[in-house]
Design a protein around this motif. Structure first.
Motif, mmCIF file in Angstrom:
data_model
loop_
_atom_site.group_PDB
_atom_site.id
_atom_site.type_symbol
_atom_site.label_atom_id
_atom_site.label_comp_id
_atom_site.label_asym_id
_atom_site.label_seq_id
_atom_site.Cartn_x
_atom_site.Cartn_y
_atom_site.Cartn_z
ATOM 1 N N UNK A 222 10.850 -42.532 33.870
ATOM 2 C CA UNK A 222 9.212 -42.551 33.827
ATOM 3 C C UNK A 222 9.019 -44.030 34.204
ATOM 4 N N UNK B 196 13.935 -25.406 36.441
ATOM 5 C CA UNK B 196 13.011 -25.137 35.649
ATOM 6 C C UNK B 196 13.220 -23.420 35.557
ATOM 7 N N UNK C 281 15.583 -30.066 30.797
ATOM 8 C CA UNK C 281 15.059 -29.983 31.905
ATOM 9 C C UNK C 281 15.580 -31.171 32.961
ATOM 10 N N UNK C 282 15.327 -31.121 34.270
ATOM 11 C CA UNK C 282 15.558 -32.401 35.144
ATOM 12 C C UNK C 282 14.454 -33.378 34.898
ATOM 13 N N UNK D 156 15.707 -23.990 41.664
ATOM 14 C CA UNK D 156 14.949 -24.817 40.728
ATOM 15 C C UNK D 156 15.222 -24.623 39.475
ATOM 16 N N UNK E 169 11.080 -28.815 23.234
ATOM 17 C CA UNK E 169 11.707 -28.132 24.221
ATOM 18 C C UNK E 169 11.111 -26.971 24.705
ATOM 19 N N UNK F 201 15.977 -22.527 32.955
ATOM 20 C CA UNK F 201 15.587 -23.020 31.595
ATOM 21 C C UNK F 201 14.463 -21.813 31.019
ATOM 22 N N UNK G 64 16.128 -26.520 22.642
ATOM 23 C CA UNK G 64 16.485 -27.661 22.818
ATOM 24 C C UNK G 64 17.749 -27.651 24.059
ATOM 25 N N UNK H 175 11.329 -36.835 43.888
ATOM 26 C CA UNK H 175 10.716 -35.816 44.244
ATOM 27 C C UNK H 175 9.169 -35.275 43.224
ATOM 28 N N UNK I 235 6.470 -36.675 42.258
ATOM 29 C CA UNK I 235 5.449 -37.426 41.450
ATOM 30 C C UNK I 235 4.155 -37.974 42.434
ATOM 31 N N UNK J 250 9.992 -45.150 37.053
ATOM 32 C CA UNK J 250 10.290 -44.831 38.619
ATOM 33 C C UNK J 250 9.535 -45.751 39.559
ATOM 34 N N UNK K 181 12.975 -28.922 18.732
ATOM 35 C CA UNK K 181 12.892 -27.661 19.475
ATOM 36 C C UNK K 181 11.462 -27.195 19.986
ATOM 37 N N UNK L 251 18.220 -26.270 26.714
ATOM 38 C CA UNK L 251 17.798 -26.115 28.064
ATOM 39 C C UNK L 251 17.119 -27.474 28.291
ATOM 40 N N UNK M 221 5.035 -24.033 36.609
ATOM 41 C CA UNK M 221 6.111 -23.697 35.422
ATOM 42 C C UNK M 221 5.610 -22.747 34.473
ATOM 43 N N UNK N 264 12.919 -37.275 35.351
ATOM 44 C CA UNK N 264 13.373 -38.550 36.281
ATOM 45 C C UNK N 264 12.815 -39.615 35.308
ATOM 46 N N UNK O 96 7.329 -35.809 27.346
ATOM 47 C CA UNK O 96 6.445 -36.728 26.656
ATOM 48 C C UNK O 96 5.026 -36.366 26.256
#
Lengths: 486, 486
Positions: free
Chosen positions: A122, A228, A117-118, A226, B354, A231, A113, A133, A135, A124, B351, A115, A202, A120, B169
């Motif tokens: 939800x 990800x 992530x980026x 990037x 993630x 991560x 947990x 970026x 979507x 938006x 965990x 790591x 990913x 956005x 999510x």
């Protein structure tokens, strides 16, 4: 007992048809135990009056519920909750979650947990100026033909493709199309056994890292890069060789001699959009042959090379098999699709396939077949061209506005893409900036996440134009300029 | 130049409509470079004569191709390949794959291909007597309503749910239905933050193993056990405590005191179908609390408890949070769906979430939403009941035939399920047996894969009735008896 019609109330925010909602009200009532087997449903006339819907809608819902054995019909006397309807659970269920007395600090062997992530926001779509970026843009997506293809893939003929456990296999139609039509456009010749479908790019990057790295090996990554990928690499505990990119992307001469695997976004460096020149690509491949390292090429956005005809992939110059190539449909179809692919030597693909099998088996068959249709009927190409045209227009407006308002482009980008990499004026913290802009309806991406945790670099930000309508760009850029001036 | 109508030929084995095939012929021609921009298409009349289809079909295909910008219409003069149509690649592509000069023995850091999963023949539907496990039975699947739900989830209203990048999510509707309707039937109360969707049960097991195990920890597994679990555990390099099961499943008193994680299929032991008695479940939980280990409960087949009302899940008795629960829709909907879920303490789920994020992000949104509709409209329950009824009938025929032909049941099973665990007579090698039967159109599963690699146990086999029609069971069992006698 007749169940009173008044116990059924429509929800105005329900998304779906009235008939579906009535079915759902009844099944929920049965599953929760509120409606008991043998009880009589209100007549279709009574219920239609109560809900203010036509009687035929209620009758259709009841008929469907009878066919599912939630209700039974009894001649003229009406509808009853079926004796075969599922029963609510009889177990005692505590209101609260169980008190957790496990020592999770001890029980958790590996912690993931940290790591983060980026992410956005939800919501938006509710912002007026979403310079974010990756979507899906509903106005560019060919929803109708996608639906047609999905429907075809749901048909009786494709029952096996949809439902079967594929084990280690992929949809042969999709693999064929990728090898015959998609990869050749990147200059790549690959046989089916050299391609593996993944749950998006990913997942492809993650599998490449698992197969190629151990804690005794060294991975080179681009800086910035990037998020990800970081991560993914951290839990492998491999050593990192972090290489600063320049206007030509990753400089091969800066690589340490210890490197085992080089991760690169040669065609569109992420996030700077730099395109690696051909001479540098050849130099990188020569180093790989000499030092014996593997190159993982993440070609995440190749369809968006609308500004010039695309440079061939690094993989297309590879004479030795040292390049593992990653493609994705997330940008060109939509990100929620979760479908990408790995291309590499058969030996590598065999290991990745076995790994995929034990981690998740295979991407859902229905998704594979739908994409196969979308590609083979030409809708994918049409969509990529539509997106290219729209992005080119938006990009021109972006460039004019960036120039007009005197914002600072941090890196050139000649082949298109869907974003600009920007530098904020001296002293501006772009995390703060993003926060202030958000309150004004403008979403930008602070650049912090593209640098390592040790590197407190808050000077950059990314402006994407993949989700913002052309008409709003200039005003949005103006607001950013205002915020920078304040 | 007018493209000759003769260059288009229909493929009689094509699966799809004539219009689709015509579109595909044209797009393929363009993408392969055979049809060039500016060239004139045969008139709809000529092409309809050539292909022997109605003229309106050709016109509809042409119109669709125009809207995708593969063709352009020019008043009365007809249709031309569009100047905007995608060009075939201009790169030089070698006919052969590149000669691979990479030393893959060195380059591959982790080898996964030695964990060979249990694979059924992909053409199993062509066998008359498929006693194989876990594949979808087209006659029991509610294809029509599944299609309806998928179609609804493809609608404009669900665009966001289908296309968006969900990051960490899950679909809130699906999670709500699982917590409110599915888990209570197993006696489990869970809050949404205690549930995580996975790419099927295999992916759930894999994530649990990654979060809970390291090479310094010990995992207890049942013997025999689901082969996919061994695949998952081997790369973690954890120590194994292999515990023989009996008629009540896993005996807690046989667990080593070193154990950190216990993997169990308490409700339907895989493959023996033994159901763990309640007293033993309590004893197992007491040991977990005392020794501080975690239990991973794989409840892979709970919907198939048609023979008696199902025993509550082990998780329902858990007062401390020590049980991580795994559910799946592979058996009740279909295996190609790839959707399952993990239920556990919030700390554990955080965990796992993630980890899922870095490995694959999330299961495709469209799949999540389709299942949410299938569940909430009651089709899932109806299907589970339909399957239960059919399985109960098949099971009765199986039992009678097994008795009639004197085959040997290796373990009792009282709660249903979809298979029997069988013992072959002394001296019979069930791998040989399966091979011989296959030539006679009978598919059985040799038991070898359920034991460890060190354990050359070829005495058992599994007979499933989830995919074989009731009418063929007796004849099939007769053939097995013949083969055993030979």
């Amino acid at each position: 007992m007749v169940i009173p019609a008044e116990s059924f109330v429509l929800d105005p925010s329900y998304e779906g048809t009235l008939q579906q909602q009535i079915q759902e009200l009844v099944t929920e009532g049965i599953l929760s135990g509120r409606l008991q087997p043998g009880e009589r449903m209100p007549s279709s006339r009574r219920l239609s009056e109560q809900l203010g819907v036509s009687r035929i809608t209620v009758t259709l819902a009841y008929t469907e519920l009878v066919s599912n054995d939630f209700l039974r019909a009894e001649g003229r006397s009406g509808y009853f909750v079926s004796e075969n309807a599922p029963r609510p659970p009889v177990f005692d269920i505590p209101d609260q979650a169980t008190a957790d007395s496990v020592d999770w600090t001890r029980a958790i062997g590996q912690r993931f947990s940290r790591y983060a992530p980026l992410v956005r926001p939800s919501d938006w779509r509710r912002y007026k100026f979403p310079f974010i970026y990756g979507q899906a843009d509903a106005t560019l997506f060919d929803h109708q033909n996608w639906r047609q293809c999905a429907l075809k893939a749901l048909g009786q003929r494709d029952f096996e493709a949809m439902t079967a456990d594929y084990y280690e296999r992929d949809d042969a139609r999709l693999i064929e199309f990728i090898t015959r039509h998609i990869l050749p456009r990147r200059g790549i010749a690959a046989r089916p056994q050299e391609v593996l479908l993944t749950l998006g790019a990913q997942n492809a990057l993650w599998m490449a890292a698992q197969v190629l790295l151990t804690q005794r090996r060294t991975a080179a990554i681009e800086n910035p890069c990037y998020p990800g990928l970081r991560e993914i690499l951290e839990p492998t505990r491999c050593k990192l060789d972090v290489v600063d990119v320049d206007a030509g992307g990753l400089p091969p001469e800066a690589l340490s001699s210890e490197v085992d695997v080089v991760f690169t976004t040669a065609s569109h460096q992420s996030p700077t959009n730099a395109t690696m020149p051909v001479e540098r690509r050849r130099a990188l491949l020569a180093r790989a042959a000499q030092d014996g390292f593997i190159i993982v090429e993440d070609d995440y956005e190749f369809e968006m090379s609308f500004a010039r005809s695309p440079s061939p992939a690094l993989k297309s110059l590879d004479q030795t098999g040292a390049v593992v190539y990653i493609g994705s449909f997330s940008k060109s179809v939509f990100p929620g699709l979760r479908l990408g692919y790995l291309v590499g030597s058969e030996t590598f693909i065999r290991e990745a396939r076995a790994l995929r099998g034990l981690v998740l088996r295979h991407p859902p068959g229905h998704i594979q077949r739908t994409v196969a249709y979308f590609l083979s009927l030409g809708h994918y190409d049409a969509q990529v061209r539509r997106m290219g045209t729209a992005y080119a227009e938006r990009r021109a407006v972006m460039e004019a506005a960036i120039h007009e308002f005197g914002l600072d482009l941090a890196a050139p980008s000649n082949f298109g893409g869907s974003s600009f990499w920007m530098r904020a004026p001296e002293g501006v913290d772009t995390i703060d900036l993003a926060q202030r802009l958000r309150e004004m309806g403008v979403l930008i991406e602070p650049g912090r996440a593209f640098f390592g945790p040790e590197d407190e670099n808050n000077a950059f930000y990314r402006l994407a134009y993949s989700s913002i309508p052309k008409e709003r760009i200039t005003e949005g850029i103006g607001l950013i300029a205002d915020a920078l001036a304040a």
